[in-house]
Design a protein around this motif. Structure first.
Motif, PDB file in Angstrom:
ATOM      1  N   GLU A 125      35.965 -63.419  43.297  1.00  0.00           N
ATOM      2  CA  GLU A 125      36.637 -64.721  43.344  1.00  0.00           C
ATOM      3  C   GLU A 125      36.395 -65.480  42.042  1.00  0.00           C
ATOM      4  O   GLU A 125      37.231 -66.264  41.606  1.00  0.00           O
ATOM      5  CB  GLU A 125      36.098 -65.524  44.527  1.00  0.00           C
ATOM      6  N   ARG A 195      37.553 -69.418  38.368  1.00  0.00           N
ATOM      7  CA  ARG A 195      38.077 -68.710  39.529  1.00  0.00           C
ATOM      8  C   ARG A 195      39.186 -67.749  39.089  1.00  0.00           C
ATOM      9  O   ARG A 195      40.003 -68.087  38.229  1.00  0.00           O
ATOM     10  CB  ARG A 195      38.661 -69.691  40.538  1.00  0.00           C
ATOM     11  N   ALA A 197      41.811 -66.950  40.650  1.00  0.00           N
ATOM     12  CA  ALA A 197      43.130 -67.521  40.941  1.00  0.00           C
ATOM     13  C   ALA A 197      43.549 -68.510  39.860  1.00  0.00           C
ATOM     14  O   ALA A 197      44.725 -68.554  39.462  1.00  0.00           O
ATOM     15  CB  ALA A 197      43.118 -68.202  42.306  1.00  0.00           C
ATOM     16  N   ASP A 198      42.594 -69.304  39.351  1.00  0.00           N
ATOM     17  CA  ASP A 198      42.919 -70.256  38.287  1.00  0.00           C
ATOM     18  C   ASP A 198      43.208 -69.533  36.977  1.00  0.00           C
ATOM     19  O   ASP A 198      44.082 -69.934  36.214  1.00  0.00           O
ATOM     20  CB  ASP A 198      41.770 -71.250  38.100  1.00  0.00           C
ATOM     21  N   ALA A 200      44.530 -66.578  36.676  1.00  0.00           N
ATOM     22  CA  ALA A 200      45.890 -66.034  36.792  1.00  0.00           C
ATOM     23  C   ALA A 200      46.928 -67.140  36.635  1.00  0.00           C
ATOM     24  O   ALA A 200      47.981 -66.936  36.015  1.00  0.00           O
ATOM     25  CB  ALA A 200      46.043 -65.330  38.138  1.00  0.00           C
ATOM     26  N   ARG A 201      46.638 -68.310  37.184  1.00  0.00           N
ATOM     27  CA  ARG A 201      47.589 -69.421  37.079  1.00  0.00           C
ATOM     28  C   ARG A 201      47.781 -69.855  35.633  1.00  0.00           C
ATOM     29  O   ARG A 201      48.883 -70.288  35.246  1.00  0.00           O
ATOM     30  CB  ARG A 201      47.075 -70.594  37.930  1.00  0.00           C
TER      31      ARG A 201
END
Length: 276
Positions: A125, A195, A197-198, A200-201
């Motif tokens: 994560e 993170r 996810a961040d 990738a964003r």
């Protein structure tokens, strides 16, 4: 000494015994060398989230050994991903902890490409990007646990010092720490943690950039409204470039290239803001 780790909302003490105490001379910011040793201490628990450490290696890199040794003290469930861009394969270090995965993948040349591949391969994560010549101690691992335990969406960075090279690199380290704190512009040798996810964003590292992929990631975070936060410990790195190419020429090159890239990134962010 005891380091307090905040993980998953639960505070716990991690007993850390350090072979030589690290002291900061607050008058001139000088750091004494430190060699951390964990003896019989429970590993920090970062909760259910898995941490992925990504270490890009150049074909001729030889400095990663001490870093990998320090990463043995990560919590169980973590993983270390070494990303080569050529050169001989790296065997898994001997007596590697069973609870920490160790993987090696091969990428095309370019540190941005290597780190992006490592991020795609990661299961964690949280992603922690470290250069091969980075050195860390128990304080850094404890501070990382506290940072990830808060669960705040942010791009984390560590303080920086040089452990070798010309004496004037103390000025560079002080400048890097002030630039990070006051201007919100840390660099990649300060151990970015974010993170997955961040990351990738934000689109990952810019593989088309001829240099400064770490600097551009910071500007992408600023443009996306992702806060930048100091993790709360210091990493050391090598000043081998300064020793090899000279302090003055290397410092001037970095200042000039950073200023040009920052100006372009700032203008691009301004234009994007007007269109929004």
């Amino acid at each position: 000494m005891a380091a307090r780790v905040q993980a998953g909302g639960v505070a716990q003490h991690v007993e850390v015994r350090v072979a030589r105490a690290e002291e900061e001379d607050r008058r001139d910011g000088r750091w004494l060398p430190v060699r951390p040793v964990l003896r019989g201490a429970p590993r920090p628990d970062y909760g259910a989230a898995v941490l992925s450490v990504i270490v890009p290696l150049a074909p001729d890199e030889t400095e990663e050994g001490p870093l990998l040794e320090a990463l043995r003290h990560l919590p169980a469930g973590s993983e270390v991903i070494v990303v080569r861009s050529g050169g001989a394969a790296r065997a898994r270090p001997g007596a590697w902890p069973e609870g920490i995965a160790f993987r090696e993948v091969t990428s095309g040349r370019g540190r941005a490409r290597q780190m992006n591949l490592g991020a795609r391969e990661a299961r964690g994560e949280w992603l922690w990007f470290l250069h091969a010549d980075t050195r860390l101690d128990a304080r850094a691992i404890a501070a990382l646990g506290a940072f990830t335990g808060r669960g705040e969406p942010a791009l984390g960075w560590f303080g920086l010092r040089f452990r070798d090279g010309p004496a004037l690199t103390r000025v560079n380290a002080a400048g890097a720490n002030l630039r990070s704190a006051w201007l919100g512009i840390p660099f990649g040798d300060q151990g970015f943690v974010i993170r997955a996810a961040d990351f990738a964003r934000l689109g990952g590292y810019d593989e088309a950039a001829p240099y400064g992929e770490d600097h551009l990631l910071v500007w992408a975070a600023r443009g996306a409204g992702l806060p930048l936060r100091r993790v709360g410990a210091t990493l050391s790195t090598s000043a081998r470039k300064y020793a090899r190419k000279g302090w003055g020429p290397t410092t001037w090159l970095h200042v000039r290239l950073t200023a040009v890239q920052a100006w372009r990134a700032w203008r691009a962010m301004r234009r994007a803001g007007r269109r929004a």
